[in-house]
Design a protein around this motif. Structure first.
Motif, PDB file in Angstrom:
ATOM      1  N   GLY A  45       0.826  -1.204   0.000  1.00  0.00           N
ATOM      2  CA  GLY A  45       0.000   0.000   0.000  1.00  0.00           C
ATOM      3  C   GLY A  45       0.852   1.242   0.000  1.00  0.00           C
ATOM      4  N   LEU A  46       0.461   2.212  -0.820  1.00  0.00           N
ATOM      5  CA  LEU A  46       1.221   3.465  -0.974  1.00  0.00           C
ATOM      6  C   LEU A  46       0.709   4.540  -0.025  1.00  0.00           C
ATOM      7  CD1 LEU A  46       1.538   3.887  -4.821  1.00  0.00           C
ATOM      8  CD2 LEU A  46       3.203   4.763  -3.205  1.00  0.00           C
ATOM      9  N   GLU A  47       1.616   5.156   0.712  1.00  0.00           N
ATOM     10  CA  GLU A  47       1.252   6.253   1.611  1.00  0.00           C
ATOM     11  C   GLU A  47       0.541   7.370   0.838  1.00  0.00           C
ATOM     12  OE1 GLU A  47       4.679   7.695   3.699  1.00  0.00           O
ATOM     13  OE2 GLU A  47       3.547   9.287   4.712  1.00  0.00           O
ATOM     14  N   ALA A  48      -0.545   7.943   1.297  1.00  0.00           N
ATOM     15  CA  ALA A  48      -1.189   7.653   2.558  1.00  0.00           C
ATOM     16  C   ALA A  48      -2.517   6.915   2.373  1.00  0.00           C
ATOM     17  CB  ALA A  48      -1.475   8.961   3.295  1.00  0.00           C
ATOM     18  N   ARG A  49      -3.209   7.217   1.296  1.00  0.00           N
ATOM     19  CA  ARG A  49      -4.522   6.571   1.162  1.00  0.00           C
ATOM     20  C   ARG A  49      -4.398   5.085   0.891  1.00  0.00           C
ATOM     21  NH1 ARG A  49      -6.869  11.083  -2.738  1.00  0.00           N
ATOM     22  NH2 ARG A  49      -4.656  11.593  -2.808  1.00  0.00           N
ATOM     23  N   GLY A  50      -3.278   4.680   0.334  1.00  0.00           N
ATOM     24  CA  GLY A  50      -3.047   3.251   0.134  1.00  0.00           C
ATOM     25  C   GLY A  50      -2.920   2.493   1.453  1.00  0.00           C
ATOM     26  N   ARG A  69       6.466   3.931   1.823  1.00  0.00           N
ATOM     27  CA  ARG A  69       6.439   5.262   2.423  1.00  0.00           C
ATOM     28  C   ARG A  69       7.152   6.282   1.556  1.00  0.00           C
ATOM     29  NH1 ARG A  69       6.945   6.811   8.272  1.00  0.00           N
ATOM     30  NH2 ARG A  69       5.701   8.404   7.236  1.00  0.00           N
ATOM     31  N   LYS A  70       6.656   7.507   1.663  1.00  0.00           N
ATOM     32  CA  LYS A  70       7.324   8.615   0.987  1.00  0.00           C
ATOM     33  C   LYS A  70       8.328   9.196   1.983  1.00  0.00           C
ATOM     34  CE  LYS A  70       3.073   9.325  -1.520  1.00  0.00           C
ATOM     35  NZ  LYS A  70       1.772   9.998  -1.542  1.00  0.00           N
ATOM     36  N   GLY A  71       9.142   8.358   2.492  1.00  0.00           N
ATOM     37  CA  GLY A  71      10.109   8.753   3.509  1.00  0.00           C
ATOM     38  C   GLY A  71      10.754   7.500   4.061  1.00  0.00           C
ATOM     39  N   GLU A  84       7.349  12.010 -12.180  1.00  0.00           N
ATOM     40  CA  GLU A  84       6.420  13.021 -11.647  1.00  0.00           C
ATOM     41  C   GLU A  84       5.010  12.456 -11.544  1.00  0.00           C
ATOM     42  OE1 GLU A  84       6.545  16.571 -13.951  1.00  0.00           O
ATOM     43  OE2 GLU A  84       8.579  17.085 -13.306  1.00  0.00           O
ATOM     44  N   ASP A  85       4.371  12.732 -10.406  1.00  0.00           N
ATOM     45  CA  ASP A  85       2.987  12.299 -10.229  1.00  0.00           C
ATOM     46  C   ASP A  85       2.030  13.367 -10.759  1.00  0.00           C
ATOM     47  OD1 ASP A  85       2.924  14.332  -8.372  1.00  0.00           O
ATOM     48  OD2 ASP A  85       2.456  13.060  -6.661  1.00  0.00           O
ATOM     49  N   HIS A  86       0.752  13.245 -10.413  1.00  0.00           N
ATOM     50  CA  HIS A  86      -0.265  14.155 -10.940  1.00  0.00           C
ATOM     51  C   HIS A  86      -0.068  15.594 -10.479  1.00  0.00           C
ATOM     52  CE1 HIS A  86      -1.612  12.577  -7.067  1.00  0.00           C
ATOM     53  NE2 HIS A  86      -2.214  13.736  -6.897  1.00  0.00           N
ATOM     54  N   ARG A  87       0.750  15.786  -9.431  1.00  0.00           N
ATOM     55  CA  ARG A  87       1.050  17.151  -8.965  1.00  0.00           C
ATOM     56  C   ARG A  87       2.374  17.649  -9.534  1.00  0.00           C
ATOM     57  NH1 ARG A  87      -0.549  14.824  -3.960  1.00  0.00           N
ATOM     58  NH2 ARG A  87      -2.533  15.617  -3.195  1.00  0.00           N
ATOM     59  N   GLY A  88       3.029  16.829 -10.334  1.00  0.00           N
ATOM     60  CA  GLY A  88       4.340  17.201 -10.861  1.00  0.00           C
ATOM     61  C   GLY A  88       5.451  16.975  -9.857  1.00  0.00           C
ATOM     62  N   ARG A  90       8.114  14.432  -7.793  1.00  0.00           N
ATOM     63  CA  ARG A  90       8.803  13.136  -7.796  1.00  0.00           C
ATOM     64  C   ARG A  90       8.997  12.726  -6.341  1.00  0.00           C
ATOM     65  NH1 ARG A  90      12.057  12.152 -12.491  1.00  0.00           N
ATOM     66  NH2 ARG A  90      13.754  11.381 -11.211  1.00  0.00           N
ATOM     67  N   HIS A  91       8.561  11.530  -6.000  1.00  0.00           N
ATOM     68  CA  HIS A  91       8.646  11.074  -4.611  1.00  0.00           C
ATOM     69  C   HIS A  91       9.770  10.059  -4.448  1.00  0.00           C
ATOM     70  CE1 HIS A  91       4.759  12.812  -3.399  1.00  0.00           C
ATOM     71  NE2 HIS A  91       4.357  12.492  -4.624  1.00  0.00           N
ATOM     72  N   GLU A  92      10.456  10.158  -3.301  1.00  0.00           N
ATOM     73  CA  GLU A  92      11.391   9.093  -2.950  1.00  0.00           C
ATOM     74  C   GLU A  92      10.614   8.056  -2.156  1.00  0.00           C
ATOM     75  OE1 GLU A  92      15.593   8.235  -0.701  1.00  0.00           O
ATOM     76  OE2 GLU A  92      15.103  10.286  -1.308  1.00  0.00           O
ATOM     77  N   TRP A 111      -6.227   5.357  -5.964  1.00  0.00           N
ATOM     78  CA  TRP A 111      -6.329   6.088  -7.224  1.00  0.00           C
ATOM     79  C   TRP A 111      -4.979   6.086  -7.926  1.00  0.00           C
ATOM     80  CZ3 TRP A 111      -5.501  12.011  -7.038  1.00  0.00           C
ATOM     81  CH2 TRP A 111      -5.669  12.578  -8.303  1.00  0.00           C
ATOM     82  N   ALA A 112      -4.998   5.835  -9.201  1.00  0.00           N
ATOM     83  CA  ALA A 112      -3.788   6.042 -10.002  1.00  0.00           C
ATOM     84  C   ALA A 112      -4.146   6.970 -11.144  1.00  0.00           C
ATOM     85  CB  ALA A 112      -3.246   4.726 -10.534  1.00  0.00           C
ATOM     86  N   GLU A 113      -3.395   8.044 -11.278  1.00  0.00           N
ATOM     87  CA  GLU A 113      -3.642   8.979 -12.381  1.00  0.00           C
ATOM     88  C   GLU A 113      -2.526   8.838 -13.410  1.00  0.00           C
ATOM     89  OE1 GLU A 113      -4.273  13.101 -11.413  1.00  0.00           O
ATOM     90  OE2 GLU A 113      -4.380  13.639 -13.525  1.00  0.00           O
ATOM     91  N   GLY A 115       0.158   7.213 -12.773  1.00  0.00           N
ATOM     92  CA  GLY A 115       0.693   5.871 -12.539  1.00  0.00           C
ATOM     93  C   GLY A 115       2.166   5.859 -12.189  1.00  0.00           C
ATOM     94  N   SER A 116       2.746   7.036 -11.949  1.00  0.00           N
ATOM     95  CA  SER A 116       4.187   7.063 -11.702  1.00  0.00           C
ATOM     96  C   SER A 116       4.543   6.419 -10.361  1.00  0.00           C
ATOM     97  CB  SER A 116       4.697   8.506 -11.750  1.00  0.00           C
ATOM     98  OG  SER A 116       4.059   9.290 -10.779  1.00  0.00           O
ATOM     99  N   GLN A 117       3.688   6.618  -9.365  1.00  0.00           N
ATOM    100  CA  GLN A 117       3.983   6.006  -8.065  1.00  0.00           C
ATOM    101  C   GLN A 117       3.750   4.500  -8.103  1.00  0.00           C
ATOM    102  OE1 GLN A 117       3.022   8.562  -4.542  1.00  0.00           O
ATOM    103  NE2 GLN A 117       1.931   9.732  -6.097  1.00  0.00           N
TER     104      GLN A 117
HETATM  105  O1  LIG Z   1      -0.774   8.017 -10.438  1.00  0.00           O
HETATM  106  P1  LIG Z   1       0.025   9.142  -9.826  1.00  0.00           P
HETATM  107  O2  LIG Z   1      -0.143  10.434 -10.565  1.00  0.00           O
HETATM  108  O3  LIG Z   1       1.463   8.757  -9.631  1.00  0.00           O
HETATM  109  O4  LIG Z   1      -0.559   9.402  -8.406  1.00  0.00           O
HETATM  110  C1  LIG Z   1      -1.279   8.443  -7.681  1.00  0.00           C
HETATM  111  C2  LIG Z   1      -1.113   8.649  -6.216  1.00  0.00           C
HETATM  112  O5  LIG Z   1      -1.635   9.933  -5.872  1.00  0.00           O
HETATM  113  C3  LIG Z   1      -2.444   9.804  -4.714  1.00  0.00           C
HETATM  114  O6  LIG Z   1      -1.675   9.954  -3.582  1.00  0.00           O
HETATM  115  P2  LIG Z   1      -1.095  11.384  -3.154  1.00  0.00           P
HETATM  116  O7  LIG Z   1       0.330  11.470  -3.608  1.00  0.00           O
HETATM  117  O8  LIG Z   1      -2.020  12.452  -3.614  1.00  0.00           O
HETATM  118  O9  LIG Z   1      -0.984  11.328  -1.638  1.00  0.00           O
HETATM  119  P3  LIG Z   1      -1.884  10.926  -0.395  1.00  0.00           P
HETATM  120  O10 LIG Z   1      -2.356   9.511  -0.604  1.00  0.00           O
HETATM  121  O11 LIG Z   1      -0.876  11.051   0.662  1.00  0.00           O
HETATM  122  O12 LIG Z   1      -3.014  11.892  -0.290  1.00  0.00           O
HETATM  123  C4  LIG Z   1      -2.979   8.406  -4.774  1.00  0.00           C
HETATM  124  O13 LIG Z   1      -3.303   7.939  -3.494  1.00  0.00           O
HETATM  125  C5  LIG Z   1      -1.864   7.616  -5.424  1.00  0.00           C
HETATM  126  O14 LIG Z   1      -1.024   7.009  -4.471  1.00  0.00           O
END
Ligand SMILES: O=P(O)(O)OC[C@H]1O[C@H](OP(=O)(O)OP(=O)(O)O)[C@H](O)[C@@H]1O
Length: 181
Positions: A45-50, A69-71, A84-88, A90-92, A111-113, A115-117
């Motif tokens: 599961g991806l932080e945080a909603r995952g 974790r993003k950390g 880059e994710d949907h906000r532009g 890049r997460h470690e 949610w995947a937008e 899909g970079s994460q």
């Molecule tokens: O498909 P991508 O464009 O790569 O983005 C998808 C990610 O964006 C959202 O998390 P977000 O980074 O907004 O963080 P949060 O879960 O901490 O709110 C969502 O939960 C995914 O993990």
């Protein structure tokens, strides 16, 4: 029922869905139903909603839960930097080295937008020799090219929450407030 889902400023607001009384059970049931016999050993599961959807999904599937974790994480971990994710941004991303070679791993997220994460997470899973069974998503907006790159294992698939995958893909059919503005 489950009227809480909204797009807010271009973001899928699954938190509101989870805040409804029947929301968590419905979401997790929908995410796991078609994976019940897949033999998943670990849910990633991806932080945080995952974390909010992946933890309960692991309970339902009788699998371990592995946070990305993003950390930093304690102990030995693997890291990668996402595109880059949907906000532009890049997460470690860091994951503990839990799944072993050949373990069937399911990525669960809300949610995947772009899909970079998800792609970065898949790389971390495969670097450990584990096998990506697929992705269980509430909202699936994956670009075709990313989807193809994610599904390298022959049986891998992306499955959306909802019967027939009809809910939150693209037009979000049938959900008041669910249509992407
Ligand atoms: O498909 P991508 O464009 O790569 O983005 C998808 C990610 O964006 C959202 O998390 P977000 O980074 O907004 O963080 P949060 O879960 O901490 O709110 C969502 O939960 C995914 O993990």
């Amino acid at each position: 029922m489950l009227a809480g889902f909204r797009w807010v400023d271009g973001h899928a607001d699954v938190w509101a869905l989870l805040a409804e009384g029947r929301g968590p059970a419905a979401v997790v049931r929908g995410l796991t139903a078609s994976w019940a016999d897949a033999g998943t050993t670990h849910v990633v599961g991806l932080e945080a909603r995952g974390f909010a959807v992946g933890g309960p999904a692991a309970v339902v599937l009788g699998a371990g839960f592995v946070p990305v974790r993003k950390g930093l994480l304690p102990g030995r971990s693997l890291a990668t930097t996402s595109a880059e994710d949907h906000r532009g941004v890049r997460h470690e991303l860091h994951v503990q080295a839990v799944p072993g070679p050949g373990d069937p791993v399911l990525l669960v997220d809300d949610w995947a937008e772009r899909g970079s994460q998800a792609e970065a997470t898949a790389e971390l899973v495969r670097r450990q020799g584990a096998e990506l069974l697929g992705l269980a998503l509430v909202v699936d907006e994956l670009p075709d090219a990313v989807r193809a790159a994610l599904l390298q294992e022959p049986a891998a698939s992306v499955r959306r929450w909802g019967a027939g995958g009809s809910f939150f893909s693209g037009g979000c059919a049938g959900w008041p407030g669910g249509r992407r503005p």
